[in-house]
Design an enzyme around this catalytic site. Sequence first.
Site, PDB file in Angstrom:
ATOM      1  N   TYR A 109      15.814  49.725  44.045  1.00 46.70           N
ATOM      2  CA  TYR A 109      14.802  48.799  43.512  1.00 46.70           C
ATOM      3  C   TYR A 109      14.347  49.279  42.145  1.00 46.70           C
ATOM      4  O   TYR A 109      14.041  50.465  41.950  1.00 46.70           O
ATOM      5  CB  TYR A 109      13.595  48.739  44.453  1.00 46.70           C
ATOM      6  CG  TYR A 109      12.472  47.852  43.963  1.00 46.70           C
ATOM      7  CD1 TYR A 109      12.474  46.495  44.236  1.00 46.70           C
ATOM      8  CD2 TYR A 109      11.417  48.375  43.217  1.00 46.70           C
ATOM      9  CE1 TYR A 109      11.444  45.675  43.782  1.00 46.70           C
ATOM     10  CE2 TYR A 109      10.394  47.570  42.760  1.00 46.70           C
ATOM     11  CZ  TYR A 109      10.413  46.218  43.047  1.00 46.70           C
ATOM     12  OH  TYR A 109       9.414  45.409  42.589  1.00 46.70           O
ATOM     13  N   GLU A 202      12.163  42.335  37.439  1.00 51.44           N
ATOM     14  CA  GLU A 202      12.472  42.950  38.729  1.00 51.44           C
ATOM     15  C   GLU A 202      13.945  42.804  39.058  1.00 51.44           C
ATOM     16  O   GLU A 202      14.516  41.719  38.917  1.00 51.44           O
ATOM     17  CB  GLU A 202      11.625  42.315  39.835  1.00 51.44           C
ATOM     18  CG  GLU A 202      11.840  42.928  41.214  1.00 51.44           C
ATOM     19  CD  GLU A 202      10.994  42.252  42.276  1.00 51.44           C
ATOM     20  OE1 GLU A 202      10.045  42.881  42.767  1.00 51.44           O
ATOM     21  OE2 GLU A 202      11.292  41.083  42.613  1.00 51.44           O
TER      22      GLU A 202
END
Length: 391
Positions: A109, A202
Site C-alpha cells: 500500500y 493512492e
Amino acid sequence: MNIHEYQAKEIFRKFGIPVSDGAVFEKSTLQLDRIQTVGKAPYVVKAQIHAGGRGKAGGIKIVDSAESAFQAAQKLLGTKLATYQTAGVEKPIDFVLIESSRTIKKEVYVAITLDRSRVLPCVICSESGGVDIEEVALKTPEKIVKGHFEVDEKVGETKFISLLAGFFSEEGSKASKLREVLSGMIAKLTRLFVELDASLVEVNPLGLMTDGSLLPIDAKINFDDNALYRHLEIAGLRDSRQEDERENEAKKFDLSYVGLEGNIGCMVNGAGLAMATMDIIKLRGGEPANFLDVGGGASKEKVAAAFKIILKDPRVKSILVNIFGGIMRCDVLAEGIVEAQKEIALHVPLVVRLEGTNVKEGREILRHSKINIQTAETFEEVAEKAVMAIC
C-alpha cells in the site's frame, strides 16, 4: 474532485510511473477485436466507478479469454454498483477498464495525502496492502509507516529508502533494489501530488509481480476543488454521474452541502454552527446525515431548495433545523420550510430551534403552517429531540 482509475493511470504514465496496458470501453465502443489487442489472456475486467471495494461487490472479474472479457464487460456496462464505500448508493457503470491480468506475488500500500496535524504532505506505506488495508490500519497500525516532505522540496529518488527499511525482506538479495525502485516511484508520486494540487494519491495495491517488477494494480487520485482553475485539463475529467446528485443540486443554489452516512438531516446557517450542531448530535448518540450550511443571507427559495435536498436522502429519519438569525432572518427560514412542504410532503419528524432576528415571526409562521414540528430552545434540547424522534 475524484477521477476514475483509468484516468489516474494515464496521469501516472505522464509522470513516468509504469502501469499495465489496457483499454477503456463504453457500451457503444465495446469490441472483441479491440480487447484482443490489449495483451494475452487472462484478462481483468474492472468497473469504473468512484469508489473502492469494487472487487468484493462484484465489479472486478478475472477471465481466461477475450470472449469471456467481452461478455463480462457487457454484463457490467449500463448497470449500477454499490460497495461498502458508497453507503448503499449505487453508482452507474458507464466505463470498464480491461487489462491483461498478471500474477501478483505481494501487495503493498502506498498513499500520499495531507497530514493536517503537521501541516505537511505525508507518504503512507504498508507491506500489508490490498482489500483489507482498513483492517490493517484498525488492528495492526504498527504495520503502517509514515514520512513527511515539504511542498516546495525537490524530493530525491532515495529520500524514502529509510522509511521502507524492512520492506521486501523475504526477497533476500533483491530487497535492497526493490526498496530503491519503490522509493523512486514514491518520489514521482510526490511530484504528481504537488504539481497537480492533489488531496490524495493512492496505489492499493502496488503489486510486486512474479517477474520482479513493481506495478500499480489500482490507482486513485483526488484533487482539491479550489485549485482546479489552475488545471483545466484535470477539471475536464470530472464525471458528474459519479457524484452525489444532492451535492450537485446544492451547488446550483450556492449551498454548502456534504452528504454523510447518518440518518439525522441537518439544516444550519454558518459553518461553525453547523459543525457544532453535528458534534452535539454525535454527543447525544445520533449520526448526522449531512453537513448543510444555507449561509447568512439565504432567501426563501434557497431555504426551500435546501430542505428538499435533505428530504431526497432515503436514510434521513428526522430533520434538525438550527438557525441563529443574524443576517439570516428566522421568518425567511420559516417561509422556506413552508414553501418546501408544498412540493414535498414531510414524512419524517422535524425539530426546529430558532433564535435571533424575527424569531417571533418565524415561530408564528411555523405554528400556523399545519406542519408537525417539535421546537427546542437549546443545543442540547434540539439534538436530543432529533435523536429521540427516530428511536
